[in-house]
Design a protein around this motif. Structure first.
Motif, short mmCIF file in Angstrom:
data_model
loop_
_atom_site.label_atom_id
_atom_site.label_comp_id
_atom_site.label_asym_id
_atom_site.label_seq_id
_atom_site.Cartn_x
_atom_site.Cartn_y
_atom_site.Cartn_z
N GLN A 133 6.20 3.15 17.20
CA GLN A 133 7.11 2.55 18.18
C GLN A 133 7.70 3.62 19.09
N GLY A 134 7.98 4.78 18.52
CA GLY A 134 8.47 5.89 19.34
C GLY A 134 7.44 6.35 20.36
N ILE A 135 6.18 6.37 19.95
CA ILE A 135 5.10 6.74 20.88
C ILE A 135 4.98 5.71 21.99
N ALA A 136 5.12 4.43 21.64
CA ALA A 136 5.07 3.36 22.65
C ALA A 136 6.20 3.51 23.65
N GLU A 137 7.40 3.84 23.16
CA GLU A 137 8.53 4.01 24.07
C GLU A 137 8.32 5.20 25.01
N ALA A 138 7.83 6.32 24.46
CA ALA A 138 7.57 7.50 25.30
C ALA A 138 6.52 7.19 26.36
N ALA A 139 5.47 6.46 25.98
CA ALA A 139 4.42 6.11 26.94
C ALA A 139 4.94 5.15 28.00
N ALA A 140 5.83 4.23 27.59
CA ALA A 140 6.42 3.29 28.55
C ALA A 140 7.29 4.02 29.56
#
Length: 249
Positions: A133-140
């Motif tokens: 989820q942290g990776i998804a937020e950074a990519a977003a």
């Protein structure tokens, strides 16, 4: 320009102000070393608007920004794409999540299919989900999305098929599918506001009994061409095609 996500109540359009709280405060002050007057943008994860701001004050536990203008351009895909991704080996899932978010995915469901080499107990699965989820937020943030795609808890294949049953379009790339014209037709028929499920197998693909269960529950087998794609390539291929057909309309 750096991009952040905030809660809707942190944006006050009438006062032309935006407040940054939480971990982003330290990131802005001590990592990015932003100064008064520097510009940044925020999204509230709900309306797909981009709020352009400038730093007014840098306080100990918050950043106060001046709202300068609102960009109304829609950055999200017209349809909601749900990626059901079979768990791959090593750290491939991190790459898949990052690129899927950049390509406009709405939600990612990690699937523990029978041929998955990776086996996660509940504790490890929860820790991985938090990291993903942290990776998804950074990519977003990097791709300036209007929302942060959700990475759900790990699901077994049966539960994943059950989740997909509620969606308008259900696709499963399958190496024995051959009619590329069917793939084209199914993609072109997707309408705005529809929910689209895309199932991608792990290394070795889905087992025969999983394919049978998928077909029994209305998933449409499609081909991605004449070559066999790796699991980390297949999802990106489908998402790229979907981005093209949805945004070219």
């Amino acid at each position: 320009m750096h991009h952040f996500f905030v809660s809707p109540e942190q944006i006050n359009v009438s006062d032309r102000s935006v407040i940054i709280l939480g971990a982003d405060v330290n990131h802005i002050k001590n990592v990015l070393r932003m100064r008064t007057g520097e510009e940044f943008s925020v999204s509230n994860g709900q309306d797909s608007r981009e709020y352009r701001c400038a730093v007014l004050t840098l306080e100990e536990d918050r950043i106060l920004g001046e709202l300068r203008f609102i960009r109304e351009d829609k950055v999200e895909l017209p349809a909601r794409i749900h990626l059901f991704q079979g768990l791959p080996k090593a750290d491939k899932m991190e790459l898949i999540i990052q690129k899927a978010v950049e390509l406009g995915v709405f939600r990612i469901v990690p699937v523990a299919a029978s041929r998955c080499i990776v086996k996660l107990d509940h504790k490890k699965a929860m820790a991985r989900t938090a990291r993903w989820q942290g990776i998804a937020e950074a990519a977003a943030k990097q791709s300036r999305r209007g929302l942060v795609p959700e990475v759900t808890e790990v699901s077994d294949f049966g539960r994943a098929v059950e989740m997909a049953s509620e969606m308008d379009v259900r696709l499963i790339p399958y190496e024995l599918a051959q009619d590329i014209s069917k793939t084209r037709r199914l993609l072109q028929e997707i309408k705005p506001e529809q929910d689209v499920a895309v199932f991608i197998g792990p290394e070795g693909g889905f087992a025969e009994e999983e394919i049978a269960l998928a077909l029994e529950n209305g998933l449409e087998p499609i081909t991605l061409g004449k070559r066999i794609l790796r699991t980390e390539t297949a999802g990106m291929t489908v998402l790229s095609w979907l981005m093209y057909v949805l945004e070219m309309r």
